[in-house]
Design an enzyme around this catalytic site. Sequence first.
Site, PDB file in Angstrom:
ATOM      1  N   SER A 224       1.052  -1.205   0.028  1.00  0.00           N
ATOM      2  CA  SER A 224      -0.097  -0.032   0.100  1.00  0.00           C
ATOM      3  C   SER A 224       0.711   1.252   0.091  1.00  0.00           C
ATOM      4  CB  SER A 224      -0.752  -0.030   1.172  1.00  0.00           C
ATOM      5  OG  SER A 224      -2.080   1.064   1.141  1.00  0.00           O
ATOM      6  N   ASP A 433      -8.601  -3.473  -6.509  1.00  0.00           N
ATOM      7  CA  ASP A 433      -8.139  -2.988  -5.119  1.00  0.00           C
ATOM      8  C   ASP A 433      -9.064  -1.677  -5.129  1.00  0.00           C
ATOM      9  OD1 ASP A 433      -6.754  -1.862  -3.319  1.00  0.00           O
ATOM     10  OD2 ASP A 433      -4.865  -2.898  -3.927  1.00  0.00           O
ATOM     11  N   HIS A 462      -7.224  -5.640  -1.185  1.00  0.00           N
ATOM     12  CA  HIS A 462      -6.074  -4.832  -1.078  1.00  0.00           C
ATOM     13  C   HIS A 462      -5.125  -5.914  -0.555  1.00  0.00           C
ATOM     14  CE1 HIS A 462      -4.161  -0.888  -0.732  1.00  0.00           C
ATOM     15  NE2 HIS A 462      -3.724  -1.131   0.620  1.00  0.00           N
TER      16      HIS A 462
END
Length: 499
Positions: A224, A433, A462
């Site tokens: 991320s 995502d 994610h």
Amino acid sequence: MVSTGAMLTMSQLRAALSVTLAVTVAAGTIASVPGVSEAATPSTLQWEPCPADSGSSTLECTTVEVPLDYRDPEGRRIDIAISRLASKKPSQRRGVLLTNPGGPGGSGLDYPSLLVNPVFPQPLPQSVQDQYDVIGFDPRGVGQSAPVTCDYTPGQLARLNLPYPRSSADVLKDAEIAKTIARQCSSSETAGMLPYITTANTARDMDRIRQALGEPKISYLGSSYGTYLGAVYTTMFPERSDRFVLDSNLGPGGYDHTAFQRLAPGMEQRFPDFAKFAAANPQYGLGTTPEQVRATFFELAARLEKTPVQGMDGSLFRGTTFDLLYSDVGFTTLASIWQALDTGQPLPPMPPTSGLDNSFSSRLHVLCGDSSWPRTVRGYQRDVAVYRVKYPLIGAAAANIGPCAFWPSPVERPVRIGDRGPSNVLMVQNLRDPGTPLVGARELRKAFGDRARLVTADQGGHGAYVLFARNRCANDTVTTFLTTGQRPAHDRVCAAEPN
């Protein structure tokens, strides 16, 4: 779930784990800063058992002292808390694998323990654990690494990071709240640190960690927001970078205004996965087709906007839905929450907002300190009006104004991600995502040029590698790279696999 707006922080990972258990069971200028890159020396670190809440009796902790301002290396110093999950097979040990779970604002000190926790469907493979000491750390400003504060009030925390404006008047109200928070950050007891809590400085800290560990190079696994941190590090220190894995990627601009707005299409692309699940499980009463489930979303949001239920208003409902789309394991909980709201039953326990001041504060320091955000309220009002129609699930929240509109200008230009350096980056990305949509990964891949390869997995959520990620093609490709250094000759597309 706590609506953080995008990046998968440690608090989100812990919340996801509890859900599982409870419910399912400018590179040249930067490189010239004094004291940035130094050669490896023998490690003199003194390791001790980590705090009791680390979750692992084998995790060791220590601190590394770094300059607060790298332009003034002899000035104020701060301590960066780091952890180590040492390889149990020294004869196979290759080096160190630094890790970052995302955020910004998330603690990473106990992330190594989380990565190897067997409760997850796909913990970090033993072959990787054998070859590396897995290193975690709290980035500067976070947790045990000189934490910052913005003196959030309980009312400000309760709004979380995705307030959903229903009109231009709401944007104006949110602007006043955002201005107040920005003023609190710049006048708090940690205000002197405000200009220096940035991704570039965290990357410099990583290189000091490398030096303190006595390693000539580091390998890296970042998820991320951690993908941008890794991209910045390997741009600033290409000669210190070994094998870099970037999972669920931001674009080359990092977590900027564009990235935040992309939460809106990200949710639209991901939501059909949940709608299909809910339609296939009629016991929740949310609809028997994906179209009916989507209609239920808007019905519940409208109802809660008028009359909140058990502390859940329309804005929090949208944000909670967004958060629980991060992994398929959240679908059962999300469907249960919707069902409870629809039928008047008690809601499942929600994580408290207490203790979030540091997480939210450090998050803002990075978001606002890395890049400049638009300043005019009128511009946000226009964007909100467009996004509300174009991306009706959460678009108005993604386009809304926040404290970065009132933040001091960044003291340093953003790092320009480019193609100079070794070909040692492997990017892995889910097609659907919600937090870091595919478009950002493609842009980062283009910026890296031949330095990188991109592996896309036909799955939602994610996080494309380990933990909740089940695509064997993607997982095996990353593991092979970490353990052998072999990357695909070209970008790879991994087909969908049955759950």
